[in-house]
Design an enzyme around this catalytic site. Structure first.
Site, PDB file in Angstrom:
ATOM      1  CE1 TYR A 238      37.425 -79.151  21.247  1.00 50.02           C
ATOM      2  CE2 TYR A 238      36.611 -81.243  20.403  1.00 50.02           C
ATOM      3  CZ  TYR A 238      37.259 -80.030  20.202  1.00 50.02           C
ATOM      4  OH  TYR A 238      37.736 -79.711  18.951  1.00 50.02           O
ATOM      5  CG  ASP A 333      28.846 -83.067  22.138  1.00 51.53           C
ATOM      6  OD1 ASP A 333      28.746 -84.013  21.329  1.00 51.53           O
ATOM      7  OD2 ASP A 333      29.787 -82.253  22.116  1.00 51.53           O
ATOM      8  CE  LYS A 361      34.677 -88.724  18.919  1.00 49.46           C
ATOM      9  NZ  LYS A 361      35.897 -88.492  18.187  1.00 49.46           N
TER      10      LYS A 361
END
Length: 521
Positions: A238, A333, A361
């Site tokens: 994702y 990623d 994050k």
């Protein structure tokens, strides 16, 4: 009157315990008069102060009472089965979520599905979500006063633990100067230097407001840099909800992407090609069929959005070689893994350096943030240094920069990642052992403070393997853990996260609860 001889039921209930447990063992179901008297007294107290939620004392007490306050924490009686600690003796009680239900019911009339992000709605595990009131350290409290050991950690950022005092103080100090500038600020420079020093691939960095936004900028950048359109991603990885990434792969075979969501035009995904994770041959085949057309390969270096799936080092090294041979850009990623599995991310852990990295994050310390960075010659394509346009009103927000700086300062202290690894290893191995002892097929693992497991014999090396998991069994296990005061990601296909605030006692309590729940499945 107090009993003249010691009784296990005399012990004071520790209402600050991070889990709930009031079920009597068979040997304790006939308890002493002291427990009976205590229960009667508490019922009288509840009735006396009038905190009944509905029904009458005779017929409603076993169904629904609103909270009484014991040692400042709510002790509830029933809507759902749950548990609350009472040292060596326990009594039946339920995991009440009355206020959560009321708030969530209202939310469903105000927001699609009642949430601001789909996984929060618990659709994958059934039941309704609990609504959080506050978080601190390794714990979360819902609006009904239930306390949980939290292994979601706001989906990764809370690596120090929730509401870390040093992070809060840095944010408060910065807030006095303003919440947003919309202009250059010194904290951007400070955090940028920390990221560049830590992450092997990053020579320049651009801050954004989320991981999705960072990936949107990244894919435009690598297409601009290579003057090619096609990109390779992997089934189950994702990279945010941009149209180009919402692609359904074809059963482990590299195929042209098809939109995975209504509203995504075929044209948006036609240049997105899907390969199977940990399968280098599937990637080679795409390069062979699309000679000199591939702009880059994009992947989660450790998958966290299909559950926890680790790559082989040979797989990552092979991708590096294929990109070099074909003039393509390798992108990690690291929104999830950056500063999570090592201070320099997965690329430091595995010793494989990509050309471009996306982050988020942890680098925002719990505030909205994202970033993408890489080689200077690539990053200088980004406006205003170059022609590739990308912008953001709140990018480089001073509060997010301050939280990120305070977080990274603590993470780079010696021993932090060793501690994370030790705690996470104790947790995941304890859960796997408990499940297998109870006769369940399980497999899983961890790297530093990131972990996951599947209800399948395994091994799990890609999303196709993960899809063989018993998701119904996971849903039941998840609910059982929630009712016992352990908050885990509400999906079989999400990784879990450890924090530096967790203790060995938290881990042992979690394993004990896991054993109880495994025995009920």
């Amino acid at each position: 009157p107090r009993p003249s001889s010691p009784s296990p039921c005399r012990k004071r209930v520790n209402m600050d315990a991070p889990y709930t447990d009031f079920r009597l063992r068979n040997s304790q179901r006939r308890c002493s008069p002291a427990l009976v008297g205590s229960l009667v007294a508490n019922v009288a107290l509840v009735a006396g102060i009038g905190f009944m939620s509905y029904g009458n004392l005779g017929s409603g007490i076993t169904r629904s009472l609103a909270a009484s306050r014991v040692n400042g924490v709510s002790a509830h009686v029933p809507t759902r089965t749950g548990r609350l600690a009472c040292n060596s003796a326990v009594a039946d009680v339920t995991h009440v979520t009355t206020k959560s239900k009321e708030i969530f019911d209202e939310a469903k009339t105000l927001m699609p599905g009642g949430v601001s992000s789909p996984v929060r709605a618990f659709k994958s595990v059934g039941g309704e979500p609990v609504v959080f009131d506050r978080v601190k350290g390794a714990y979360a409290w819902d609006v009904d006063g239930n306390k949980y050991i939290d292994y979601v950690g706001t989906w990764g950022p809370a690596i120090l633990g929730h509401a870390d005092e040093d992070v809060l103080n840095k944010v408060k100090e910065t807030m006095e100067k303003g919440t947003s500038f919309g202009a250059p600020g010194p904290l951007e420079n400070e955090l940028a230097k920390m990221v560049i020093d830590a992450v092997p691939s990053v020579e320049m960095v651009r801050f954004t407001n989320s991981g999705t936004e960072a990936c949107m900028g990244m894919i435009r950048l690598i297409r601009a840099y290579t003057n090619r359109e096609k990109v390779i991603k992997f089934e189950g990885c994702y990279h945010g909800h941009a149209d180009s990434f919402l692609v359904q792969a074809g059963s482990g075979v590299a195929t042209l992407g098809l939109p995975d969501s209504p509203g995504v035009p075929k044209a948006a995904t036609s240049a997105t090609l899907c390969a199977q994770y940990n399968d280098l041959d599937s990637v080679k085949k795409i390069f062979e069929e699309n000679k000199d057309e591939i702009a880059g390969i994009i992947l989660e270096p450790v998958v966290g959005n299909s559950g926890f799936i680790s790559p082989t080092k040979e797989f990552l090294q092979g991708l590096r070689q294929l990109c070099d041979e074909n003039g393509a850009v390798l992108v990690f990623d690291e929104v999830m893994t950056g500063f999570r599995i090592a201070y320099g991310g997965a690329q430091e852990h595995f010793g494989v350096t990509p050309d471009v990295t996306t982050m988020g994050k942890v680098i925002g310390g719990g505030l909205p943030v994202g970033a993408y960075g890489g080689k200077k010659e690539i990053m200088e394509m980004v406006a205003p240094a170059g022609p590739m346009y990308q912008a953001g009103t709140l990018s480089g927000n001073p509060l997010a920069m301050a939280a990120g700086i305070a977080t990274l300062e603590k993470l780079k202290q010696p021993g932090q990642y060793d501690k994370l690894d030790k705690l996470t290893s104790r947790l995941i191995n304890g859960i796997l052992d408990a499940g297998r002892e109870a006769g369940h097929d399980l497999c899983g693992g961890h790297i530093s403070g990131m972990f996951g497991f599947f209800f399948t014999k395994g091994p799990v090396n890609c999303f196709a393997d993960a899809s063989n998991s018993d998701t119904d069994k996971f849903a039941k296990w998840h609910r059982g853990m929630l009712e016992r005061g352990v908050y885990l990601a509400p999906s079989q296909y999400e990784a879990g996260f450890m924090s530096l605030a967790h203790t060995e006692e938290d881990i042992d309590n979690t394993i004990a609860k896991a054993k109880e729940v495994f025995a009920t499945l």
